[in-house]
Design a protein around this motif. Sequence first.
Motif: not given
Length: 174
Positions: A141-152
Amino acid sequence: MRKEDCFYLGRIVTKYSFKGEVVIKLDTDEPELYREMESVYVEIGANLVPFFIEKSSLHKGNQLRVQFEDVYSEEEADTILKCGIYLPISLLPELSGDKFYFHEVIGFTVVDANFGKVGQIVHINDKAAQPLFEIDREGKEIFIPMVDDFIKKVDRENKTIEVETPNGLIELYL
């Protein structure tokens, strides 16, 4: 109606009058889209029960004041207090660009600019301080925050989401 065919719109948070009116706190950035609804599904126990709306009006920002048919007293309003409100997924306005609904990206592949292919989104955890992509990478399991700066980029056609996460974030889980 099955819950998996619906989306969560909000919750009945309080009674408004002694005539059975209630206030629904809407979980949306655009409450005005839901001002003219004819009906909603109220989550009572494990069931979604249709309730027809007699009248409604926007109330304090993202709240909707509602008079349901057949709910005309405080006692009747008490029975639905704190219940979730749902609508069929087909009623969601279509989003474009990099905006998306949580349910529509389940199954998308996440690709990181530095790491490469991360894995497949299996769930969106919206119970944390900020929503997280829950990604399955070969059983890990990997968790990635749903931050606008991360989503390209959100590519609906190829079912991928391109992200750029801080160095070492993904490796933390491996």
